[in-house]
Design a protein around this motif. Sequence first.
Motif, mmCIF file in Angstrom:
data_model
loop_
_atom_site.group_PDB
_atom_site.id
_atom_site.type_symbol
_atom_site.label_atom_id
_atom_site.label_comp_id
_atom_site.label_asym_id
_atom_site.label_seq_id
_atom_site.Cartn_x
_atom_site.Cartn_y
_atom_site.Cartn_z
ATOM 1 N N VAL A 1 0.785 -1.429 0.262
ATOM 2 C CA VAL A 1 -0.014 0.146 0.195
ATOM 3 C C VAL A 1 1.045 1.453 0.577
ATOM 4 O O VAL A 1 0.268 2.038 -0.445
ATOM 5 C CB VAL A 1 -1.188 0.170 1.568
ATOM 6 C CG1 VAL A 1 -1.811 1.318 1.264
ATOM 7 C CG2 VAL A 1 -1.908 -0.532 1.570
ATOM 8 N N LYS A 2 2.118 1.617 0.766
ATOM 9 C CA LYS A 2 2.837 2.307 0.619
ATOM 10 C C LYS A 2 2.237 3.800 1.159
ATOM 11 O O LYS A 2 1.949 4.180 1.615
ATOM 12 C CB LYS A 2 3.682 2.064 -0.582
ATOM 13 C CG LYS A 2 4.989 1.339 -0.616
ATOM 14 C CD LYS A 2 5.714 1.340 -2.145
ATOM 15 C CE LYS A 2 6.207 -0.174 -2.228
ATOM 16 N NZ LYS A 2 7.467 -0.291 -3.327
ATOM 17 N N ASN A 3 2.053 4.682 0.181
ATOM 18 C CA ASN A 3 1.244 6.197 -0.236
ATOM 19 C C ASN A 3 0.293 5.947 -0.922
ATOM 20 O O ASN A 3 -0.564 7.248 -0.709
ATOM 21 C CB ASN A 3 2.357 6.971 -0.925
ATOM 22 C CG ASN A 3 3.913 6.775 0.241
ATOM 23 O OD1 ASN A 3 3.919 6.786 1.225
ATOM 24 N ND2 ASN A 3 4.641 6.727 -0.737
ATOM 25 N N ILE A 4 -0.441 4.503 -0.261
ATOM 26 C CA ILE A 4 -2.210 4.909 -1.940
ATOM 27 C C ILE A 4 -2.630 4.959 0.084
ATOM 28 O O ILE A 4 -2.682 4.514 0.513
ATOM 29 C CB ILE A 4 -1.952 3.314 -1.837
ATOM 30 C CG1 ILE A 4 -1.045 3.246 -3.749
ATOM 31 C CG2 ILE A 4 -3.592 3.586 -2.472
ATOM 32 C CD1 ILE A 4 -1.000 2.060 -4.402
ATOM 33 N N ILE A 5 -3.879 5.660 -0.458
ATOM 34 C CA ILE A 5 -4.405 6.185 0.392
ATOM 35 C C ILE A 5 -5.671 5.710 0.308
ATOM 36 O O ILE A 5 -6.632 6.086 0.624
ATOM 37 C CB ILE A 5 -4.465 7.221 0.995
ATOM 38 C CG1 ILE A 5 -4.710 8.796 0.220
ATOM 39 C CG2 ILE A 5 -3.564 7.693 2.156
ATOM 40 C CD1 ILE A 5 -4.606 10.161 0.372
ATOM 41 N N GLY A 6 -6.080 5.112 -0.864
ATOM 42 C CA GLY A 6 -7.836 4.875 -1.687
ATOM 43 C C GLY A 6 -7.398 4.519 -2.885
ATOM 44 O O GLY A 6 -6.331 4.054 -4.136
ATOM 45 N N PHE A 7 -8.482 3.558 -3.071
ATOM 46 C CA PHE A 7 -8.021 2.949 -4.460
ATOM 47 C C PHE A 7 -10.063 2.938 -5.525
ATOM 48 O O PHE A 7 -11.263 3.437 -4.453
ATOM 49 C CB PHE A 7 -8.343 1.422 -4.329
ATOM 50 C CG PHE A 7 -7.625 0.803 -4.308
ATOM 51 C CD1 PHE A 7 -5.719 1.058 -5.124
ATOM 52 C CD2 PHE A 7 -6.433 0.620 -2.990
ATOM 53 C CE1 PHE A 7 -4.843 0.849 -5.197
ATOM 54 C CE2 PHE A 7 -5.262 0.454 -2.308
ATOM 55 C CZ PHE A 7 -4.463 0.254 -3.334
#
Length: 280
Positions: A181-187
């Motif tokens: 996920v790292k710096n991902i905050i949404g999909f």
Amino acid sequence: MVNLDFLKIKKWKLATGSAIGLSHEKNLIPCQDFAEAIDNGNIKSIALADGAGSKKHSDIGAKAIVKEVNTMNASNFEKLINLSEKELIEEYKNFIISKINETAKKHSIDIDDLSSTLLFIATNGEKFIIGHLGDGAIASINNMNDINLQSAPQNADYVNQTYFTTNRNLEKHLRIKVDSVKNIIGFILMSDGSADSLFSKQNNKFSSVLIDICDWLNYYPEKVVSDAITNNLMETLRFKTSDDCSLAIMCKPNEIGQQDLLYPFDIIFPNFKKNENSSN
């Protein structure tokens, strides 16, 4: 002791919606898009399928494969993230074929009539699995509030043709990836009907309204936001395309850059902002 893994996954919120296209509504054809989310406390998964317009039972196929793949992701996530890409594609291919066959037998209809695309995302808060077969688009939001393309629409020989769950050699077109996920905050998952308005293929850019929708989850329960997405698709977005529309969101709303508060029962496509002095 607090379970840190549980806290990571608890931050993620889910919302989905779908709306029938005008031509289907006029001709009394069921909506062939279906989107749904599942949360078992440890794994969260969203999935979306767009039934083939030329197949008379593709609405049944779309709904069945979305429910089945969400259940599979939630039940087998830890096993799946440890497989290679080749193994994952084989695993999902066999699963899709098996479930489509079961659905055809259950309803006593031809397998080909259950054709649909398939898009999904599942996460445990640290890693995610992304899957895509056919058209539609998958996007991610990073911690700078940039919306990035994760998986592009895949069309066949013609623009209005794509790949489906019932195609032979579907593994050649099934895209599966596991990553951190790292710096991902949404999909975000969207069918091609929704992508017509929310995604520019020419520029690989998404409408910023998607950030606003994620922001709703800061203020409203997931069920309320899902109803709001459906209302917006029904009242505005479907009038911009002849197709059914569907959308599925998975995000950490408290990390989304908060916008001016939008009320989810207002129509916000494109980029509508409520007048602070008006009332519901």
